[in-house]
Design an enzyme around this catalytic site. Structure first.
Site, PDB file in Angstrom:
ATOM      1  N   VAL A 115      -5.633  -5.116  -3.696  1.00  0.00           N
ATOM      2  CA  VAL A 115      -5.049  -4.416  -4.739  1.00  0.00           C
ATOM      3  C   VAL A 115      -5.250  -2.721  -4.589  1.00  0.00           C
ATOM      4  O   VAL A 115      -4.741  -2.109  -5.583  1.00  0.00           O
ATOM      5  CB  VAL A 115      -5.440  -4.989  -6.120  1.00  0.00           C
ATOM      6  CG1 VAL A 115      -4.853  -6.520  -6.408  1.00  0.00           C
ATOM      7  CG2 VAL A 115      -7.062  -4.754  -6.300  1.00  0.00           C
ATOM      8  N   LYS A 116      -5.962  -2.402  -3.824  1.00  0.00           N
ATOM      9  CA  LYS A 116      -6.246  -0.997  -3.739  1.00  0.00           C
ATOM     10  C   LYS A 116      -4.761  -0.193  -3.041  1.00  0.00           C
ATOM     11  O   LYS A 116      -4.117  -0.910  -2.277  1.00  0.00           O
ATOM     12  CB  LYS A 116      -7.350  -0.534  -2.833  1.00  0.00           C
ATOM     13  CG  LYS A 116      -8.693  -1.040  -3.329  1.00  0.00           C
ATOM     14  CD  LYS A 116      -8.911  -0.406  -4.898  1.00  0.00           C
ATOM     15  CE  LYS A 116     -10.215  -0.732  -5.219  1.00  0.00           C
ATOM     16  NZ  LYS A 116     -10.687  -2.036  -5.807  1.00  0.00           N
ATOM     17  N   THR A 117      -5.009   1.345  -2.992  1.00  0.00           N
ATOM     18  CA  THR A 117      -3.649   1.868  -2.631  1.00  0.00           C
ATOM     19  C   THR A 117      -3.390   1.473  -1.084  1.00  0.00           C
ATOM     20  O   THR A 117      -2.299   1.553  -0.796  1.00  0.00           O
ATOM     21  CB  THR A 117      -4.209   3.436  -2.923  1.00  0.00           C
ATOM     22  OG1 THR A 117      -4.553   3.592  -3.957  1.00  0.00           O
ATOM     23  CG2 THR A 117      -3.060   4.223  -2.386  1.00  0.00           C
TER      24      THR A 117
END
Ligand SMILES: *Cc1c(COP(=O)(O)O)cnc(C)c1O
Length: 405
Positions: free
Chosen positions: A185-187
């Site tokens: 779910v990170k950038t």
């Protein structure tokens, strides 16, 4: 924080390169890998994109923090000052090396309050670890000054702020070391992965060895490597690195969409005078993964959150104050120092006493804060609809509040 939202042919191509050779490991097998070195390529791209001299990929952001902490020589009995608002990984990594996490209050930047840091310094303090939460940054000038004055290590947990910057320098490249997470779910994502970034050669060499059983990686023959110190296995695989390589090439696109969507949503919420916004030490450097906003009181905030939930539109709006992962109020396992293997009794006692301190200043901020996650997939119409629904809900709650006063 949504690199996964724009999954596509680019990721499949990079992964397929690895599947073609079948060499899934990042080290060795020089012949059969036919020139495919995804991990090395991604490390080079990270150095170039984020302006650091060295990058060591590892298996997660948590592993990156643990590796960095070890490479920086932080261990038993050392105190690491960190914020009350972060992800559990920050203190997990500190505890894993036998060091003492010292939580201190945040301010309206949602990151370390420099004055609180100053007050928490003791003769045991070794490191200050700002966590650049929700896409934006801590006041790094103030924190750097404190570190210089007291001869402390500055380690940036930039896991949530890939692509954000402070006064022209990328977050994660400013301290003695910095870390990103590439979890799902990170950038940008590798599915799972993380990186230690540093400008210091010794920190890099130690990170490189530590994350691969202490191997010195000096020769071509892995079996003949020396082990100058004891390490762990925190290696990333070529499959994960391949995904990251596709994602880093799209990072500019992710960031520009985030900035546009963030600005549009912010302009809608700004029409309500009672809504205020997170303090951003360098507004140009915000990566805009979240729009974080405040209401005047906890009571009003709770009523708005409850109403959004009732309407079925709370998803994507985070009320961290009640969240189990990100804010100290609900970290009962930490507060009670519950571990599977025994901690040193001194460490256990320090954890219990550090987490039972008064965090009223953080509570006063977090209890009024909502963070809205910015999606890459929103259309302009969807942003307008979301913004207008939030505005209508806030106005409704404020009107009710006024009527009862
Ligand atoms: C995600 C995250 C981590 C840990 O990353 P993982 O890759 O999930 O282990 C560490 N710190 C912060 C602030 C994070 O958000």
């Amino acid at each position: 924080m949504p690199g996964f939202e724009l999954w596509g042919a680019e990721e499949r191509k990079e992964v397929n390169d690895v599947l073609e050779t079948g060499i899934l490991m990042r080290y060795g097998f020089d012949g059969p890998r036919k020139g495919i070195w995804k991990s090395k390529e991604l490390e080079e791209a990270i150095c170039k994109t984020f302006g650091c001299n060295y990058a060591q990929l590892v298996s997660s952001g948590t592993a990156a923090l643990t590796t960095a902490i070890s490479a920086l020589g932080i261990g038993a009995g050392d105190e690491v000052i960190m914020p009350s608002f972060t992800f559990v990984a920050s203190f997990e990594a500190v505890l894993s090396v036998g060091a003492i996490p010292v939580m201190v209050d945040i301010d309206e930047s949602l990151t370390l309050n420099p004055e609180a840091v100053r007050k928490a310094i003791t003769p045991k303090t070794k490191c200050v670890m700002p966590v650049h939460m929700c896409g934006s940054m801590a006041d790094l000038d103030a924190l750097q000054a404190i570190c210089k004055e007291h001869n402390l290590i500055l380690l940036e947990d930039a896991c949530q702020s890939i692509g954000a910057s402070y006064k022209g320098k990328m977050l994660g490249s400013i301290g003695d070391a910095g870390t990103f997470s590439f979890d799902f779910v990170k950038t940008m994502t590798c599915a799972e992965g993380g990186v230690v970034m540093t400008n210091k050669e010794d920190v890099y060499i130690k990170s490189d060895g530590y994350s691969d059983h202490g191997h010195d990686h000096k020769g071509a023959d892995r079996g003949a490597d020396l082990h100058p110190f004891i390490g762990y296995n925190f290696r990333i695989s070529e499959l994960h690195a391949a995904i990251g390589l596709a994602q880093i090439k799209k990072l500019d696109t992710f960031l520009s969409i985030q900035k546009k969507n963030h600005a549009q949503l912010k302009s809608i919420l700004s029409t309500v005078p009672e809504i205020s916004f997170r303090v951003i030490p360098d507004p140009n450097g915000d990566s805009c993964t979240f729009l974080s906003w405040f209401l005047p009181t906890e009571e009003i905030t709770r009523a708005v959150v409850a109403d959004l939930k009732e309407q079925g539109i709370l998803a994507g709006n985070f009320y961290w104050y009640d969240n189990n992962w990100h804010y100290i109020r609900k970290w009962d396992h930490l507060k009670n120092s519950i571990t599977l293997n025994a901690l040193h009794p001194d460490l256990k006692q320090a954890v219990i006493s550090n987490t039972s301190k008064n965090f009223a200043a953080s509570d006063a901020i977090m209890s009024r804060c909502v963070s809205t996650a910015i999606s890459l997939l929103w259309t302009d119409e969807q942003i307008a609809e979301k913004g207008n629904k939030i505005v209508a809900t806030v106005k409704k709650v404020l009107a009710k509040q006024k009527a009862t006063v």
